[in-house]
Scaffold this motif. Structure first.
Motif, PDB file in Angstrom:
ATOM      1  N   LEU A  21       0.838  -1.206   0.000  1.00 47.50           N
ATOM      2  CA  LEU A  21       0.000   0.000   0.000  1.00 47.50           C
ATOM      3  C   LEU A  21       0.868   1.249   0.000  1.00 47.50           C
ATOM      4  O   LEU A  21       0.511   2.267  -0.595  1.00 47.50           O
ATOM      5  N   THR A  24       2.054   1.951  -3.654  1.00 44.28           N
ATOM      6  CA  THR A  24       1.029   2.563  -4.506  1.00 44.28           C
ATOM      7  C   THR A  24       0.651   3.934  -3.978  1.00 44.28           C
ATOM      8  O   THR A  24       0.374   4.846  -4.749  1.00 44.28           O
ATOM      9  N   HIS A  27       2.962   6.462  -5.268  1.00 46.73           N
ATOM     10  CA  HIS A  27       2.717   6.802  -6.674  1.00 46.73           C
ATOM     11  C   HIS A  27       1.499   7.686  -6.857  1.00 46.73           C
ATOM     12  O   HIS A  27       1.344   8.313  -7.896  1.00 46.73           O
ATOM     13  N   PHE A  28       0.635   7.702  -5.832  1.00 37.36           N
ATOM     14  CA  PHE A  28      -0.505   8.606  -5.898  1.00 37.36           C
ATOM     15  C   PHE A  28      -0.025  10.045  -5.986  1.00 37.36           C
ATOM     16  O   PHE A  28      -0.669  10.885  -6.598  1.00 37.36           O
ATOM     17  N   LYS A  31       4.251  12.470 -10.248  1.00 33.42           N
ATOM     18  CA  LYS A  31       3.685  13.135 -11.402  1.00 33.42           C
ATOM     19  C   LYS A  31       3.193  12.112 -12.426  1.00 33.42           C
ATOM     20  O   LYS A  31       3.811  11.070 -12.618  1.00 33.42           O
ATOM     21  N   ASN A  32       2.074  12.412 -13.084  1.00 31.30           N
ATOM     22  CA  ASN A  32       1.574  11.519 -14.126  1.00 31.30           C
ATOM     23  C   ASN A  32       2.482  11.587 -15.349  1.00 31.30           C
ATOM     24  O   ASN A  32       3.038  12.638 -15.637  1.00 31.30           O
ATOM     25  N   VAL A  33       2.596  10.469 -16.040  1.00 33.00           N
ATOM     26  CA  VAL A  33       3.459  10.448 -17.215  1.00 33.00           C
ATOM     27  C   VAL A  33       2.656  10.511 -18.505  1.00 33.00           C
ATOM     28  O   VAL A  33       3.220  10.563 -19.585  1.00 33.00           O
ATOM     29  N   THR A  34       1.339  10.525 -18.396  1.00 34.45           N
ATOM     30  CA  THR A  34       0.492  10.493 -19.588  1.00 34.45           C
ATOM     31  C   THR A  34       0.740  11.698 -20.487  1.00 34.45           C
ATOM     32  O   THR A  34       0.862  12.820 -20.005  1.00 34.45           O
TER      33      THR A  34
ATOM     34  N   VAL B  38      -8.760   7.596  -9.478  1.00 37.18           N
ATOM     35  CA  VAL B  38      -7.771   7.314  -8.433  1.00 37.18           C
ATOM     36  C   VAL B  38      -6.832   6.204  -8.881  1.00 37.18           C
ATOM     37  O   VAL B  38      -5.604   6.308  -8.730  1.00 37.18           O
ATOM     38  N   ILE B  41      -4.424   7.673 -11.286  1.00 41.13           N
ATOM     39  CA  ILE B  41      -3.376   8.491 -10.672  1.00 41.13           C
ATOM     40  C   ILE B  41      -2.341   7.607  -9.997  1.00 41.13           C
ATOM     41  O   ILE B  41      -1.135   7.847 -10.090  1.00 41.13           O
ATOM     42  N   ILE B  42      -2.818   6.533  -9.347  1.00 38.95           N
ATOM     43  CA  ILE B  42      -1.878   5.633  -8.676  1.00 38.95           C
ATOM     44  C   ILE B  42      -0.969   4.964  -9.694  1.00 38.95           C
ATOM     45  O   ILE B  42       0.204   4.729  -9.439  1.00 38.95           O
ATOM     46  N   ASP B  44       0.142   6.347 -12.269  1.00 41.14           N
ATOM     47  CA  ASP B  44       0.808   7.456 -12.966  1.00 41.14           C
ATOM     48  C   ASP B  44       0.130   7.807 -14.285  1.00 41.14           C
ATOM     49  O   ASP B  44       0.772   8.303 -15.211  1.00 41.14           O
ATOM     50  N   ARG B  45      -1.161   7.502 -14.392  1.00 40.20           N
ATOM     51  CA  ARG B  45      -1.911   7.907 -15.570  1.00 40.20           C
ATOM     52  C   ARG B  45      -2.820   9.064 -15.192  1.00 40.20           C
ATOM     53  O   ARG B  45      -2.730   9.593 -14.085  1.00 40.20           O
ATOM     54  N   ILE B  46      -3.715   9.443 -16.081  1.00 41.17           N
ATOM     55  CA  ILE B  46      -4.629  10.529 -15.773  1.00 41.17           C
ATOM     56  C   ILE B  46      -6.023   9.996 -15.489  1.00 41.17           C
ATOM     57  O   ILE B  46      -6.701  10.446 -14.576  1.00 41.17           O
ATOM     58  N   ASN B  49     -10.847  11.890 -18.645  1.00 43.60           N
ATOM     59  CA  ASN B  49     -10.990  13.336 -18.436  1.00 43.60           C
ATOM     60  C   ASN B  49     -11.545  14.009 -19.680  1.00 43.60           C
ATOM     61  O   ASN B  49     -11.375  15.188 -19.885  1.00 43.60           O
ATOM     62  N   ILE B 203     -11.702  -6.245   6.204  1.00 41.76           N
ATOM     63  CA  ILE B 203     -11.260  -7.149   5.135  1.00 41.76           C
ATOM     64  C   ILE B 203     -12.430  -8.038   4.701  1.00 41.76           C
ATOM     65  O   ILE B 203     -12.626  -8.299   3.509  1.00 41.76           O
ATOM     66  N   TRP B 298      -7.899   1.886  -3.289  1.00 44.98           N
ATOM     67  CA  TRP B 298      -6.455   1.731  -3.064  1.00 44.98           C
ATOM     68  C   TRP B 298      -6.095   0.247  -3.058  1.00 44.98           C
ATOM     69  O   TRP B 298      -5.109  -0.170  -3.682  1.00 44.98           O
ATOM     70  N   PHE B 299      -6.890  -0.563  -2.385  1.00 44.52           N
ATOM     71  CA  PHE B 299      -6.663  -2.008  -2.377  1.00 44.52           C
ATOM     72  C   PHE B 299      -6.669  -2.539  -3.803  1.00 44.52           C
ATOM     73  O   PHE B 299      -5.827  -3.324  -4.191  1.00 44.52           O
ATOM     74  N   ALA B 301      -6.017  -1.081  -6.492  1.00 48.08           N
ATOM     75  CA  ALA B 301      -4.861  -0.665  -7.280  1.00 48.08           C
ATOM     76  C   ALA B 301      -3.592  -1.351  -6.811  1.00 48.08           C
ATOM     77  O   ALA B 301      -2.565  -1.277  -7.468  1.00 48.08           O
ATOM     78  N   THR B 302      -3.638  -2.008  -5.636  1.00 47.03           N
ATOM     79  CA  THR B 302      -2.400  -2.523  -5.057  1.00 47.03           C
ATOM     80  C   THR B 302      -2.277  -4.036  -5.124  1.00 47.03           C
ATOM     81  O   THR B 302      -1.247  -4.544  -5.564  1.00 47.03           O
ATOM     82  N   PHE B 303      -3.309  -4.757  -4.694  1.00 46.31           N
ATOM     83  CA  PHE B 303      -3.113  -6.177  -4.436  1.00 46.31           C
ATOM     84  C   PHE B 303      -3.505  -7.061  -5.603  1.00 46.31           C
ATOM     85  O   PHE B 303      -4.507  -6.813  -6.266  1.00 46.31           O
ATOM     86  N   ILE B 318      -8.324 -18.193   9.805  1.00 41.35           N
ATOM     87  CA  ILE B 318      -7.651 -17.066  10.459  1.00 41.35           C
ATOM     88  C   ILE B 318      -8.665 -16.093  11.052  1.00 41.35           C
ATOM     89  O   ILE B 318      -8.634 -15.814  12.238  1.00 41.35           O
ATOM     90  N   VAL B 322      -9.519 -15.523  15.097  1.00 40.99           N
ATOM     91  CA  VAL B 322      -9.101 -14.230  15.641  1.00 40.99           C
ATOM     92  C   VAL B 322     -10.279 -13.530  16.299  1.00 40.99           C
ATOM     93  O   VAL B 322     -10.184 -13.043  17.429  1.00 40.99           O
TER      94      VAL B 322
END
Lengths: 163, 345
Positions: A21, A24, A27-28, A31-34, B38, B41-42, B44-46, B49, B203, B298-299, B301-303, B318, B322
């Motif tokens: 996390l 990522t 990276h939020f 800067k965007n590379v687009t 989001v 952006i994570i 590195d795109r736009i 738009n 989770i 965010w999850f 975009a990450t996992f 688990i 728990v």
């Protein structure tokens, strides 16, 4: 045993997930590379090999002398040339066709040309709407050359010290 | 006989329902945009738009497209089940909102068994999925439905166990009472004493809504899209709506159960409390909800996706142990009146 305990804690404190996390999340904020293509374009080299053009001398005389070196060197056999003697006795092309579907944009024609007549421009995006339009005729090539002569001349000027 | 008073109260209730459902649908639409932006952006795109200023009309365009797409019913599908499934998926997803308190007293139905009602409604959503898988008469849809329903049912248990902790701590099944039991600043909320349950609950909530990394039901590489492969147009739109409405609901519930719902985090802090006194209660709730929605995205975009056996192992071997252990710990904490959460008032 110790490894097992370590693994246990790593699992239960979700360390690996959190580090993912973090990556990522970082990276939020980077800067965007687009590059939004029609509005923005990537910078191009002066050696860019795009659409072809035939150049002229400053006095308006076409440079091509129909030596057919480009036709000979072309690895894709994309160039077809026919020539005739003109009234003033000089040899000129009557036909100069480049099939852009065959062309592989290797730039050999430009390298082979003794008078810098055939060149490749920076134009990278163009399209054809009808069958047969992909064959560039002599007048099309000359028209491209006339239109972009300034750019072509300055690109070659810039490259000349490396040749 | 219906009297005028009955009609008026009926009308008022309908108005309240609309006041909840319409903003919810809008929120769903814009959640899809937020998700795409989001994740963009994570990476590195736009992100989208192009439609409208800064892409703000993108969800509208998507909606219009979905509305006008042809609804295709496969030849050998069971027509009734096929059409019923998306409705059965949306209805509980919307119905669960009846007991959600948006601020002190702002609740459509102040049920005393609110938590049970929510558990019941979210579980009913499984029927939509199973019926979609069965009614499509497609292998992929059927396998996807099996996966999705098994997953939802398993995580329901972990989630229910986590909720037992909340109910024990608050001493009530009423959502409004649960929030009011957390009165005080940020350290009075239940996320501290119930931290393991909070993590398990969250989770499980991600798994319940079939979201990444638990989106096995739509494993592209194996079963294309899961239970809704055969759906097009608004049939698909229905499932989509249900999924996102559930996401928002789960985020909202997590903030109600563990982050003190509409309570201000600054209560009890001398200067900050006054400085933020003007903020309406509902804004705090929405801020907390947005936080969880951001976590969802965010999850995603990450996992990478879990394998199915890992998913089941996590849920049964688990999470449930728990939560069971922590319920015992919590019992002792309540018994010995651990301050500030369980002090004798």
């Amino acid at each position: 045993m110790l490894d097992k305990i370590k693994k246990f804690f790593r699992t239960f404190f979700l360390t690996e997930l959190l580090s993912g996390l973090k990556t990522t999340g970082r990276h939020f904020f980077t800067k965007n590379v687009t590059i939004q293509f029609p509005d923005e374009e990537t910078p191009k080299s002066n050696r860019f090999r795009g659409l072809h053009a035939l150049r002229r001398y400053p006095n308006g005389e076409e440079r091509c002398i129909a030596c057919k070196l480009c036709e000979a060197v072309c690895p894709a056999l994309a160039i077809t040339i026919e020539s005739e003697q003109r009234d003033d006795g000089s040899r000129r092309t009557t036909r100069y066709d480049i099939d852009l579907f065959k062309c592989i944009y290797c730039g050999f024609c430009e390298e082979a040309c003794p008078v810098d007549a055939i060149v490749e421009t920076r134009i990278s995006n163009y399209h054809f709407e009808k069958r047969g339009e992909q064959i560039m005729h002599k007048q099309d090539l000359l028209a491209v050359g006339d239109r972009y002569e300034q750019q072509l001349a300055s690109d070659r000027e810039e490259d000349s010290k490396f040749r | 006989m219906l009297t005028i008073d009955d009609l008026i109260s009926l009308g008022l209730t309908l108005l309240k329902v609309l006041l909840i459902v319409l903003p919810l649908l809008l929120a769903v639409a814009y959640l899809t945009l937020a998700e795409r932006r989001v994740i963009g952006i994570i990476q590195d795109r736009i992100g989208p738009n192009r439609v409208g200023p800064r892409g703000l009309l993108q969800p509208i365009a998507d909606m219009v497209k979905l509305f006008f797409k042809e609804i295709i019913i496969p030849t050998n599908a069971n027509r009734y089940l096929f059409i019923m499934a998306p409705i059965l998926a949306i209805a509980p997803a919307l119905a669960a909102w009846a007991v959600v308190p948006f601020a002190d007293g702002w609740v459509l139905a102040n049920l005393n068994v609110g938590v049970l009602y929510i558990l019941a409604m979210t579980s009913l959503g499984v029927y939509g999925i199973i019926i979609a898988g069965w009614g499509s008469n497609s292998k992929y849809a059927f396998l996807g439905a099996l996966r999705a329903s098994a997953q939802i049912v398993s995580y329901e248990i972990a989630m229910g166990c986590a909720l037992v902790g909340v109910i024990m701590a608050a001493g009530s099944l009423n959502l409004t009472d649960i929030v009011n039991a957390q009165k005080g600043g940020i350290w009075h909320w239940y996320w501290l004493p119930l931290f393991p349950l909070f993590v398990v609950h969250w989770i499980s909530a991600v798994a319940e809504t079939n979201r990444s990394p638990f989106d096995l039901a739509e494993g592209e590489s194996e079963i294309v899209a899961g239970f809704h492969v055969e759906y097009a147009g608004m049939g698909f739109g229905g499932f989509f709506l249900a999924e996102y409405a559930n996401m928002i609901l789960m985020s909202l519930l997590a903030s109600i159960f563990y982050l003190g719902g509409w309570l201000s985090p600054f209560a009890g802090i001398p200067i900050l409390e006054q400085a933020f006194a003007w903020v309406p209660q509902i804004v705090w709730l929405f801020a907390k909800t947005s936080l969880f929605l951001l976590l969802y995205i965010w999850f995603r975009a990450t996992f990478p996706r879990y394998r199915y056996d890992q998913l089941m192992r996590l849920g049964w071997k688990i999470f449930i142990p728990v939560t069971l252990i922590w319920i015992v710990v919590l019992g002792f904490m309540i018994k010995f009146h651990v301050s500030p959460w369980f002090s004798i008032s």
